[in-house]
Enzyme design. Structure first.
Site, PDB file in Angstrom:
ATOM      1  N   HIS A  88       1.400   4.584   4.676  1.00 14.54           N
ATOM      2  CA  HIS A  88       0.626   5.267   3.646  1.00 14.54           C
ATOM      3  C   HIS A  88       1.116   6.706   3.459  1.00 14.54           C
ATOM      4  O   HIS A  88       1.261   7.190   2.331  1.00 14.54           O
ATOM      5  CB  HIS A  88      -0.859   5.262   4.008  1.00 14.54           C
ATOM      6  CG  HIS A  88      -1.471   3.897   3.935  1.00 14.54           C
ATOM      7  ND1 HIS A  88      -2.813   3.659   4.144  1.00 14.54           N
ATOM      8  CD2 HIS A  88      -0.933   2.677   3.671  1.00 14.54           C
ATOM      9  CE1 HIS A  88      -3.068   2.372   4.015  1.00 14.54           C
ATOM     10  NE2 HIS A  88      -1.931   1.756   3.739  1.00 14.54           N
ATOM     11  N   SER A 147       0.810  -1.214   0.000  1.00 10.65           N
ATOM     12  CA  SER A 147       0.000   0.000   0.000  1.00 10.65           C
ATOM     13  C   SER A 147       0.845   1.266   0.000  1.00 10.65           C
ATOM     14  O   SER A 147       0.404   2.308  -0.492  1.00 10.65           O
ATOM     15  CB  SER A 147      -0.962  -0.002   1.193  1.00 10.65           C
ATOM     16  OG  SER A 147      -0.282  -0.269   2.395  1.00 10.65           O
TER      17      SER A 147
END
Length: 308
Positions: free
Chosen positions: A259, A212
């Site tokens: 992230h 991610s």
């Protein structure tokens, strides 16, 4: 009172008067000499010079256009799938591959008899003296590969499925615009930046894994590209916002640090690639990306010294 336009002799045919000038050099050109361009008309010399300066297969931001813009994305997905399959075949969450490939800021003393357990208070020396201890090094102990391998490591099928789906939607379009080498550089730098921010902002005893960070980096790159070409920035921001909200309210333990790092890394790398000047563009891009990577590695070294 408005003055009427003045006619000038064509630079190639002096006997012919014209009101048209070349959009690049400004020389007067007659109807026989003018060549239609993207904006206005150009003279034959400027068209010939432009053809020499621009390679036919060159992408808008340098490098060669990918003959198959999906290939790099397919390879990245295949690597992720292979690692996930290997982890699943060797115990899933209890697989020793997870401890080896996932990002561990500091090492752990794992239990030999129970893969679910570890000794949080035991250091490397004490662990090696324990009959049930097996020391698993982290980045601070020299497992530097985890900075990248963690971006290719997944346990849950839902986790890898969501990340690979996002990668499939983002990858080919970005590779088509940026070229294979630049696209891959942005992805890997985003993954590295995600790991570096995890090192700095996460609990040193925690672990992180998943693609991610790289995916968020591609979202950042898409945002930069959309802004550069005056595209639909709002839709990219909405997509980014949805992913940010999911980061904080989604199920399981989601690393907002990873992230954030991936997004910042993707933004920085894409700005270097997209806004590099045309003159010496490849050199500027190379030096910029190498410099960004060096900065991330320097931050890693500083953090390792702190954790040590």
């Amino acid at each position: 009172m408005t003055q009427p336009p003045v006619a000038y002799p064509c630079y190639r045919h002096p006997a012919t008067a014209t009101y048209i000038r070349c959009q690049r050099c400004g020389r007067p050109i007659c109807g026989e000499c003018m060549i239609s361009a993207a904006v206005g008309f150009q003279c034959p010399e400027c068209v010939s010079q432009g053809a020499k300066q621009t390679r036919q297969n060159e992408g808008p931001y340098g490098g060669e256009r990918s003959s198959n813009p999906s290939l790099t994305t397919i390879v990245l997905i295949a690597i992720n799938a292979f690692v996930w399959a290997a982890i699943s075949a060797t115990g899933g969450a209890l697989s020793r591959l997870v401890d080896t490939l996932a990002l561990l800021p500091v090492g752990r003393c794992m239990s030999v008899s129970d893969a679910r357990s570890y000794y949080p208070e035991a250091g490397a020396q004490a662990c090696r003296l324990m009959a049930d201890g097996s020391w698993q090094p982290g980045v601070a102990e020299g497992a530097y590969w985890q900075l990248i391998t963690s971006a290719f490591t997944h346990i849950e099928i839902f986790h890898i499925g969501m990340n690979m789906l996002a990668l499939w939607f983002l990858g080919p379009s970005l590779e088509r615009a940026l070229g294979r080498v630049r696209f891959l550089a942005i992805y890997l730098i985003s993954a590295l930046a995600a790991s570096v921010v995890v090192l700095w902002l996460s609990d040193p005893s925690s672990s992180a894994l998943g693609a991610s960070g790289g995916v968020f980096g591609l979202i950042g790159a898409l945002l930069v590209l959309a802004y550069k070409v005056h595209g639909d920035v709002r839709s990219v921001l909405i997509w980014l916002g949805i992913n940010v909200v999911y980061t904080f309210i989604g199920p399981g333990s989601i690393s907002w640090q990873g992230h954030l790092g991936g997004l910042l890394g993707g933004l920085a790398a894409a700005i270097i690639v997209v806004y590099a000047p045309r003159a010496g563009r490849s050199r500027v891009q190379l030096l910029g990306l190498v410099g960004l990577t060096a900065l991330l590695l320097a931050l890693t070294v500083v953090r390792i010294l702190q954790l040590g």
